[in-house]
Design an enzyme around this catalytic site. Structure first.
Site, mmCIF file in Angstrom:
data_model
loop_
_atom_site.group_PDB
_atom_site.id
_atom_site.type_symbol
_atom_site.label_atom_id
_atom_site.label_comp_id
_atom_site.label_asym_id
_atom_site.label_seq_id
_atom_site.Cartn_x
_atom_site.Cartn_y
_atom_site.Cartn_z
ATOM 1 N N LEU A 27 0.825 -1.222 0.000
ATOM 2 C CA LEU A 27 0.000 0.000 0.000
ATOM 3 C C LEU A 27 0.850 1.260 0.000
ATOM 4 O O LEU A 27 0.411 2.310 -0.444
ATOM 5 C CB LEU A 27 -0.930 0.009 1.215
ATOM 6 C CG LEU A 27 -2.029 -1.045 1.259
ATOM 7 C CD1 LEU A 27 -2.885 -0.864 2.493
ATOM 8 C CD2 LEU A 27 -2.895 -1.001 0.002
ATOM 9 N N GLY A 31 7.349 6.968 6.570
ATOM 10 C CA GLY A 31 8.532 7.245 7.377
ATOM 11 C C GLY A 31 8.911 6.095 8.302
ATOM 12 O O GLY A 31 10.071 5.960 8.678
ATOM 13 N N PHE A 32 7.926 5.265 8.643
ATOM 14 C CA PHE A 32 8.188 4.246 9.652
ATOM 15 C C PHE A 32 8.214 2.832 9.099
ATOM 16 O O PHE A 32 8.409 1.894 9.840
ATOM 17 C CB PHE A 32 7.154 4.353 10.773
ATOM 18 C CG PHE A 32 7.252 5.661 11.496
ATOM 19 C CD1 PHE A 32 8.218 5.862 12.469
ATOM 20 C CD2 PHE A 32 6.410 6.709 11.171
ATOM 21 C CE1 PHE A 32 8.328 7.072 13.123
ATOM 22 C CE2 PHE A 32 6.517 7.932 11.832
ATOM 23 C CZ PHE A 32 7.485 8.121 12.807
ATOM 24 N N GLY A 33 8.016 2.653 7.810
ATOM 25 C CA GLY A 33 8.061 1.307 7.259
ATOM 26 C C GLY A 33 7.187 1.152 6.028
ATOM 27 O O GLY A 33 6.668 2.133 5.497
ATOM 28 N N VAL A 35 3.872 -0.732 4.238
ATOM 29 C CA VAL A 35 2.570 -1.286 4.621
ATOM 30 C C VAL A 35 2.009 -2.142 3.484
ATOM 31 O O VAL A 35 2.062 -1.758 2.321
ATOM 32 C CB VAL A 35 1.580 -0.153 4.994
ATOM 33 C CG1 VAL A 35 0.203 -0.696 5.319
ATOM 34 C CG2 VAL A 35 2.111 0.667 6.181
ATOM 35 N N LYS A 54 5.823 -3.517 7.952
ATOM 36 C CA LYS A 54 7.184 -3.933 8.285
ATOM 37 C C LYS A 54 7.917 -2.667 8.706
ATOM 38 O O LYS A 54 8.224 -1.818 7.877
ATOM 39 C CB LYS A 54 7.867 -4.555 7.063
ATOM 40 C CG LYS A 54 7.232 -5.847 6.580
ATOM 41 C CD LYS A 54 8.132 -6.496 5.531
ATOM 42 C CE LYS A 54 7.452 -7.649 4.843
ATOM 43 N NZ LYS A 54 8.323 -8.250 3.812
ATOM 44 N N ASP A 189 0.766 12.569 15.146
ATOM 45 C CA ASP A 189 0.647 12.516 13.682
ATOM 46 C C ASP A 189 -0.826 12.449 13.283
ATOM 47 O O ASP A 189 -1.211 11.714 12.384
ATOM 48 C CB ASP A 189 1.433 11.315 13.150
ATOM 49 C CG ASP A 189 1.826 11.473 11.673
ATOM 50 O OD1 ASP A 189 1.653 12.579 11.116
ATOM 51 O OD2 ASP A 189 2.290 10.479 11.081
HETATM 52 P P1 ADP Z 1 2.617 4.998 7.318
HETATM 53 O O1 ADP Z 1 3.644 5.022 8.377
HETATM 54 O O2 ADP Z 1 3.092 4.470 6.023
HETATM 55 O O3 ADP Z 1 1.876 6.310 7.181
HETATM 56 P P2 ADP Z 1 0.066 3.901 8.262
HETATM 57 O O4 ADP Z 1 -0.023 3.132 9.530
HETATM 58 O O5 ADP Z 1 -0.487 5.286 8.245
HETATM 59 O O6 ADP Z 1 1.588 3.874 7.813
HETATM 60 O O7 ADP Z 1 -0.633 3.066 7.112
HETATM 61 C C1 ADP Z 1 -0.518 3.436 5.761
HETATM 62 C C2 ADP Z 1 -1.831 3.239 5.030
HETATM 63 O O8 ADP Z 1 -2.250 1.879 5.134
HETATM 64 C C3 ADP Z 1 -2.971 4.032 5.619
HETATM 65 O O9 ADP Z 1 -3.021 5.335 5.105
HETATM 66 C C4 ADP Z 1 -4.185 3.216 5.220
HETATM 67 O O10 ADP Z 1 -4.553 3.495 3.887
HETATM 68 C C5 ADP Z 1 -3.665 1.806 5.287
HETATM 69 N N1 ADP Z 1 -3.973 1.156 6.567
HETATM 70 C C6 ADP Z 1 -3.240 1.171 7.703
HETATM 71 N N2 ADP Z 1 -3.829 0.471 8.682
HETATM 72 C C7 ADP Z 1 -4.976 -0.014 8.164
HETATM 73 C C8 ADP Z 1 -6.036 -0.873 8.659
HETATM 74 N N3 ADP Z 1 -6.035 -1.370 9.898
HETATM 75 N N4 ADP Z 1 -7.037 -1.182 7.803
HETATM 76 C C9 ADP Z 1 -7.062 -0.712 6.544
HETATM 77 N N5 ADP Z 1 -6.107 0.072 6.021
HETATM 78 C C10 ADP Z 1 -5.070 0.423 6.805
HETATM 79 MG MG MG Z 2 0.280 7.225 8.085
#
Ligand code: ADP
Ligand code: MG
Length: 383
Positions: A27, A31-33, A35, A54, A189
């Site tokens: 997806l 900054g933190f990994g 997804v 990750k 954030d």
């Molecule tokens: P990052 O550090 O890359 O911003 P996020 O935790 O914000 O990581 O997750 C990135 C994207 O993945 C989110 O903007 C969302 O679209 C999707 N996402 C994250 N967690 C979920 C979840 N539990 N269910 C559905 N989509 C999710």
């Molecule tokens: Mg995010």
């Protein structure tokens, strides 16, 4: 319902590891990994949609924050499944996620081996929409209605109906933020991209606790090391002034933090970000990234005086210097904020105050007339 809630029994009895997970589409990389979407193989042969991150760095802190928030009733964050170390392929022991700033790795965890591999964090998949992805579409806030209310509202389309949905989204955001703060966690954030609008629970929840700080025990309390999202961060940028010393080791920090909390109001960091989120829901043109950046720049030049910004924009509107689409967005936004005796404008200016102590807490914001007085609830739209 398409989304099956995985039985909690599994989480407690059998630990989930890499072999139970089918990685799907990537997806994004933040900054933190990185997804991914994916699936969790269930014991009985079923598959549950999940999200896997990750984590490059700070994964342990994100695990800690998720464990903390998953114990708070009311599901204010995306539902956390588990976390494990990639290289070892074993689950993290409960409580190993967190570490006080500057403190050595938790002794329970094989002498710091944790630092070598990426940490996988796993959540249940909560749906395709974030508040940001919905705001980017033309039919915002109407596209939020089925997700928040389970149906479309019946009133004719227009400013009144739009405000009902925007207020409900703000209420749910502030409720989740209040739950974090009540548990000593500052998210740091808060933004529409970190608000998942859950199709499992039909509500807005917070995600991305990678930058969060647990002030009760000092976890992740290293403000200067973080690159905050400048589009949503308050003028001060850091939770506490640079004069505040770093927190002492755990036992002392647990004693001191409530005092620091009261003195410096670190929770008000998130409240400014809630204000920026509100401003984007109200003003269509500020959902565009370049416009938001220009708005922030002008606000900084005006020493974060939102009233000066408004006067300037209204003068431009009056002189006809504003382009039509922008003029429409500004006029509609000011009108929406002036409804209910200007309650919206009052809340917004308070949230975006320069001084943290002038911003309301999340609980105070929830009790603000803009969010409590009728009309403004879905029930008002029934007739
Ligand atoms: P990052 O550090 O890359 O911003 P996020 O935790 O914000 O990581 O997750 C990135 C994207 O993945 C989110 O903007 C969302 O679209 C999707 N996402 C994250 N967690 C979920 C979840 N539990 N269910 C559905 N989509 C999710
Ligand atoms: Mg995010």
């Amino acid at each position: 319902d398409y989304y099956i809630k995985a039985p909690m029994k599994r989480k407690e009895s059998t630990a989930i590891d890499k072999n139970d997970i089918i990685l799907g589409k990537r997806l994004g990389t933040g900054g933190f990994g990185t997804v991914f979407k994916g699936e969790l193989k269930e014991e009985k042969g079923g598959r549950t949609p999940i999200i896997i991150k990750k984590a490059k760095e700070f994964g342990e802190a994100e695990v800690w924050m998720n464990e903390r928030m998953s114990r708070v009733p009311g599901s204010h964050c995306a539902e956390f499944v588990t976390a494990f170390d990639e290289s070892l392929n074993v689950p993290l022991p409960e409580g190993a996620g967190g570490r006080a700033a500057g403190a050595p790795a938790a002794p329970t965890w094989s002498g710091g081996v944790l630092d070598s591999g990426a940490i996988w964090l796993v959540w249940y998949y909560e749906g395709d929409s974030t508040l940001m992805s919905l705001m980017e579409k033309r039919d915002f806030p109407y596209n939020l209605e089925p997700l928040l209310f389970g149906r479309e509202l019946r009133a004719p389309r227009g400013p009144v109906r739009e405000l009902v949905t925007i207020k409900e989204a703000m209420r749910q955001l502030l409720t989740a933020v209040a739950a974090c703060h009540a548990n000593g966690i500052v998210h740091r954030d808060i933004k529409p991209a970190n608000c998942i609008v859950s199709t499992r629970d039909k509500k807005l929840k917070l995600i991305d606790l990678g930058a969060a700080a647990d002030l009760r025990i000092g976890i992740n309390y290293v403000p200067n090391e973080y690159l905050l999202d400048p589009r949503y961060a308050p003028p001060q940028q850091y939770i506490m002034s640079t004069q505040t010393p770093r927190p002492p080791p755990k036992p002392v920090a647990a004693f001191l933090s409530p005092v620091l909390w009261a003195m410096e109001r670190p929770d008000r960091f998130d409240m400014y970000s809630c204000g920026v989120t509100m401003v984007q829901m109200i003003f269509a043109h500020l959902r565009n990234d370049n416009n938001l950046i220009a708005f922030n720049k002008r606000l900084q030049e005006l020493r974060w005086d939102l009233s000066s910004w408004r006067k300037e924009e209204e003068a431009k509107l009056a002189s006809g210097a504003t382009k039509a689409a922008l003029a429409d967005s500004l006029a509609a936004g000011f009108e929406a904020l002036d409804a209910d005796g200007g309650a919206g404008w009052d809340l917004l200016t308070k949230l975006m105050s320069y001084k943290p102590s002038d911003r309301p807490s999340a609980a105070e914001a929830l009790a603000h007339p803009w969010l409590t007085s009728a009309p403004g609830r879905a029930a008002d739209m029934q007739r």
